[in-house]
Design a protein around this motif. Structure first.
Motif, short mmCIF file in Angstrom:
data_model
loop_
_atom_site.label_atom_id
_atom_site.label_comp_id
_atom_site.label_asym_id
_atom_site.label_seq_id
_atom_site.Cartn_x
_atom_site.Cartn_y
_atom_site.Cartn_z
N PHE A 144 0.80 -1.23 0.00
CA PHE A 144 0.00 0.00 0.00
C PHE A 144 0.84 1.27 0.00
O PHE A 144 0.36 2.33 -0.39
CB PHE A 144 -0.96 -0.01 1.19
CG PHE A 144 -0.29 -0.16 2.52
CD1 PHE A 144 0.27 0.93 3.16
CD2 PHE A 144 -0.18 -1.42 3.13
CE1 PHE A 144 0.91 0.79 4.39
CE2 PHE A 144 0.45 -1.56 4.36
CZ PHE A 144 1.01 -0.46 4.99
N TYR A 194 1.62 8.63 8.98
CA TYR A 194 1.12 7.28 9.23
C TYR A 194 1.33 6.93 10.71
O TYR A 194 2.44 7.00 11.23
CB TYR A 194 1.88 6.30 8.34
CG TYR A 194 1.28 4.93 8.23
CD1 TYR A 194 0.49 4.58 7.13
CD2 TYR A 194 1.49 3.97 9.22
CE1 TYR A 194 -0.05 3.32 7.02
CE2 TYR A 194 0.93 2.70 9.11
CZ TYR A 194 0.17 2.38 8.01
OH TYR A 194 -0.38 1.12 7.90
N GLY A 195 0.24 6.58 11.39
CA GLY A 195 0.35 6.21 12.81
C GLY A 195 0.47 7.38 13.76
O GLY A 195 0.61 7.20 14.97
N TRP A 209 -1.77 10.13 13.67
CA TRP A 209 -2.99 10.94 13.70
C TRP A 209 -3.46 11.12 15.13
O TRP A 209 -3.45 10.19 15.93
CB TRP A 209 -4.09 10.30 12.83
CG TRP A 209 -3.64 10.25 11.42
CD1 TRP A 209 -3.25 9.14 10.72
CD2 TRP A 209 -3.45 11.36 10.54
NE1 TRP A 209 -2.84 9.50 9.45
CE2 TRP A 209 -2.94 10.86 9.32
CE3 TRP A 209 -3.64 12.74 10.66
CZ2 TRP A 209 -2.63 11.68 8.23
CZ3 TRP A 209 -3.33 13.56 9.58
CH2 TRP A 209 -2.83 13.02 8.38
N MET A 212 -3.99 2.80 10.69
CA MET A 212 -3.14 3.91 11.11
C MET A 212 -2.87 4.92 9.99
O MET A 212 -2.31 5.98 10.23
CB MET A 212 -1.81 3.38 11.64
CG MET A 212 -1.96 2.66 12.96
SD MET A 212 -0.37 2.13 13.60
CE MET A 212 -0.85 1.64 15.27
N ASP A 246 -1.59 -1.83 13.44
CA ASP A 246 -1.32 -1.39 12.08
C ASP A 246 -2.08 -2.30 11.12
O ASP A 246 -1.51 -3.21 10.51
CB ASP A 246 0.19 -1.43 11.83
CG ASP A 246 0.57 -0.72 10.54
OD1 ASP A 246 -0.33 -0.44 9.71
OD2 ASP A 246 1.77 -0.45 10.36
N MET A 271 -3.33 -2.15 8.15
CA MET A 271 -2.93 -2.31 6.75
C MET A 271 -1.66 -3.15 6.62
O MET A 271 -1.53 -4.00 5.75
CB MET A 271 -2.76 -0.94 6.08
CG MET A 271 -4.13 -0.32 5.75
SD MET A 271 -4.14 1.45 5.39
CE MET A 271 -2.87 1.63 4.17
N GLU A 272 -0.70 -2.92 7.51
CA GLU A 272 0.55 -3.69 7.44
C GLU A 272 0.29 -5.16 7.80
O GLU A 272 0.84 -6.07 7.18
CB GLU A 272 1.59 -3.07 8.39
CG GLU A 272 3.01 -3.58 8.20
CD GLU A 272 3.60 -3.24 6.83
OE1 GLU A 272 3.62 -2.07 6.46
OE2 GLU A 272 4.04 -4.19 6.13
#
Lengths: 357, 392
Positions: A16, A28-29, A31, B167, B176, B178-179
């Protein structure tokens, strides 16, 4: 063929990170919080102070390559060439703050609906129906289109006491797994399968066909290398047809739609819960399924009028009681409402405490 | 059937405010006979009130056992454009993010070999390409893989895992998502492409208990983010919310565990009583945040009604730390699959197998300890299994 490219397999989806807008990749992470600005826009703020704006638009889910190219054009102009889809099949763009209003204006000019965020009705998750499926009891896209043509204001402007998640599955296989939705529109069969004696011996393995029936409604008929259906035991799930194409149960008169209510997947305030039968049967009446549209609209309106703020459909029913739900909606309570399958007994009431009008 | 065929019932669905799938089919029908005959046969279904698709045949690409759904119509002479109408499932990127160039690449390939019609996305999460013929499948596969895409799952395999935005854009995510989704997809490529299970197995990952992927209802394994320590409170922001909403009625009064109080200026939470349902955080995201000791609850068994009734997933691990490379999660999933492979009957989902054999069988073979978080309440009936070892 000399120009044939080398065969590539087992690479999985691309990671992604290739697709994230720069502001998302950077934060990312990180927020910190978000605010809903209106029904079609929200703002996320990061610990770094960065802001991310999201503008959401409706999609019919079944879309042409032209449609995808159109939203790409919009994303190139307003969203840095990035976009995403939501779990309810809406489309999201990520404009800079200054581009939020121009993007919304552009979407409206092109005839797209902006909304779906917060307390209202988001897109209806649905299945394939007569578009592509061999087991449906109704269409999917057409019913969704007809219902949302009537309820679209709850997507774009009108608020409800809480989220109302509507989902549609066109048979009990439930590719849409609608069984935990505020309002579930479910295609059902009502007639047992008809044995095609001409083909069954060649098409089907008899023991697995018999074993596939959850209610024991299929008996062997060895003389004919076929099966017999005990009609009184059949609950029309269609599992036998999945195993054996010679047992079709689709029927223009028998098939139609049932409506289940009060489910949710969120754990907020209380655990996820299953939807329960409200309306056992409504006819298939294409192209606009007026009986289904009116029923869903009626359910939404009764809920909207009586539910308290933040109360989901099922929480509202729990507060007022099922007996009053049936009175308030005017829906008749029938034999079909009382479960008689696997988990029936856990639905029976074991207390003499009721709510009377 | 000719392009002049009339479709009055579907034409009706071009009207109205909500976006019209009929308009979409018509756009593709200008370029594709397959899309044109889809329109025609769909009109026929609207008249007949039954589907005109037959049971799928086995079609696919070399070396894979899934990813393509074979579909044939029952009136091929009348509708030759949809004599074959196969669906190709492309494994979506985790979180459903795309760049426009990636989407254009895919649409160029699809216009070349298929109807031009798509689902963004299918119920399980795949990007669905709707309607092509058997002889096009290898070319579609070659060109999409050359661009970095692969097929999703179908049949009795690991179905394409999916997840929420996690996230990438949500402050609620405690894992996480998506990961994790991407990692599992890549760890289990063989299980995804080559069906070898008793039946399908779905995995969905939601970053928090709001469960935006509907994992509890739609996945055999539901991975849901949570935390173990205390909710973080920003006292100043509480005061700001107090000026905009009735905190006592909307937040404190609706808390299912009654673990909080608000005196008009200070919000107090008794975290020992909090069950981390997300209600207060949902309403006041600027003031309240999940704790810092993050992980996931692992739940098992969710599925739709076929065969013996719809199930919602139940807890098998109350709290699991989930950090890359997620070997602990992989190990648990492989043990569950081994137990299911050993005992599952044909077309028996893993949740139904737990129903049949009991939780103990699953717990013993995976090494998971029995813990109170697994049950709403302990058993009330005195019919109890004791093994010889238990009685020793």
């Amino acid at each position: 063929m000399a120009d044939k490219p080398k065969r590539i397999t087992d690479i999985g989806a691309p990671h992604f990170s290739k697709f994230l807008p720069p502001v998302i990749a950077k934060n990312y992470g990180k927020w910190k919080y978000h605010e809903q600005i209106n029904k079609g826009t929200m703002k996320h703020v990061s610990e770094t102070g960065d802001e991310l704006y999201t503008v959401r638009m409706a999609s019919p889910r079944l879309v042409s390559s032209d449609f995808i190219r159109e939203i790409c054009e919009i994303a190139d102009k307003f969203s840095g060439g990035h976009l995403r889809f939501t779990t309810r099949n809406n489309i999201e763009f990520f404009p800079d703050k200054a581009q939020v209003d121009p993007l919304q204006a552009e979407l409206k000019k092109r005839g797209h609906l902006v909304g779906g965020i917060g307390y209202g009705i988001s897109n209806i998750v649905h299945t394939q129906g007569w578009i592509h499926c061999h087991t449906p009891a109704t269409d999917a896209s057409g019913v969704v289109k007809a219902v949302m043509d009537e309820l679209h204001e709850y997507f774009t402007t009108k608020n409800l006491p809480a989220r109302v998640r509507i989902a549609l599955a066109c048979c009990l296989n439930m590719c849409g797994a609608v069984h935990c939705s505020d309002i579930a529109i479910l295609g059902i069969h009502r007639k047992p399968p008809k044995v095609n004696e001409a083909t069954i011996a060649n098409q089907c393995e008899i023991p697995t066909t018999i074993a596939s029936c959850p209610t024991g409604a299929i008996a062997p008929n060895p003389a004919a290398k076929s099966v017999k259906i005990k009609s009184e035991r059949c609950m029309y799930c269609g599992n036998c047809y999945t195993m054996c194409p010679s047992l079709p149960l689709a029927d223009a008169h028998g098939d139609g739609i049932s409506i289940y209510v009060g489910g949710k997947v969120s754990n907020a305030r209380g655990p996820a819960r299953m939807s329960r039968l409200a309306i056992p049967f409504l006819p298939n009446n294409p192209p606009r399924w007026p009986e289904v549209v009116n029923a869903v609209k009626h359910l939404v309106e009764v809920y909207a009028k009586d539910a308290r703020k933040h109360e989901r459909f099922g929480e509202w029913i729990e507060r007022i009681g099922w007996e009053r739900f049936f009175t308030m909606t005017g829906i008749p309570f029938t034999y079909q409402h009382i479960d008689d399958f696997t988990f029936a007994r856990e639905t029976f009431r074991m207390t003499p405490t009721f709510k009377w009008e | 059937m000719s392009k002049d065929a009339k479709t009055p019932m579907l034409d009706e669905l071009e009207k109205g405010v909500w976006p019209s799938f009929v308009k979409e089919i018509k756009k593709s029908a200008k370029k594709s006979n397959t899309a044109q005959d889809l329109l025609n046969i769909l009109e026929r279904s609207y008249r007949d009130k039954v589907t005109h698709w037959k049971h799928g045949g086995i079609v696919g690409v070399l070396g894979y056992g899934g990813g393509v759904i074979g579909r044939y119509c029952d009136l091929p002479e009348e509708y030759p454009g949809v004599a074959h109408f196969h669906t190709v499932r492309i494994n979506q990127p985790a979180g459903f993010y795309y760049t426009t160039s990636a989407l254009r690449d895919l649409m160029d390939i699809w216009d070349k070999y298929g109807s031009g019609l798509t689902n963004f996305h299918g119920s399980t999460g795949d990007l669905v390409l709707l309607g092509t013929q058997t002889d096009k499948l290898e070319a579609i596969f070659a060109e999409t893989t050359a661009k970095g895409w692969d097929l999703g799952g179908s049949g009795s395999c690991l179905r394409t895992p999916s997840c929420c935005a996690g996230m990438s854009r949500c402050e609620f995510a405690s894992i996480d998502a998506m990961e994790i989704c991407d990692t599992l997809t890549h760890k289990f490529q063989d299980e995804l492409h080559r069906p070898a299970f008793p039946y399908k197995f779905k995995i969905k990952v939601s970053g928090c208990a709001n469960d935006c992927t509907a994992a509890v209802a739609r996945a055999d394994m539901s991975i849901i983010g949570t935390w173990r320590d205390t909710i973080r409170i920003d006292a100043a922001e509480i005061k700001n919310y107090a000026s905009k909403m009735d905190i006592n009625t909307e937040v404190v009064g609706m808390c299912p565990t009654k673990c909080m109080s608000f005196d008009g200026s200070v919000l107090k939470i008794n975290d020992k009583d909090c069950n981390r349902c997300m209600h207060c955080i949902n309403l006041m995201p600027k003031a309240l945040r999940p704790g810092k000791e993050k992980g996931a609850t692992i739940m098992l068994g969710g599925k739709a009604p076929i065969v013996t009734g719809a199930l919602m997933s139940w807890v098998i691990v109350p709290f699991m730390k989930l950090e890359a490379p997620y070997d602990n999660l992989e190990d648990l999933i492989r043990k569950l699959w081994e137990w299911w492979d050993d005992h599952g009957k044909n077309r028996e989902r893993i949740g139904e197998l737990v129903d049949r054999l009991g939780m103990r069988s699953m717990l013993e073979s995976t090494g998971l300890p029995p813990v109170p978080q697994m049950v709403k309440a302990p058993r009330s009936n005195p019919y109890v299994f004791w093994s010889a070892d238990d009685v020793k």
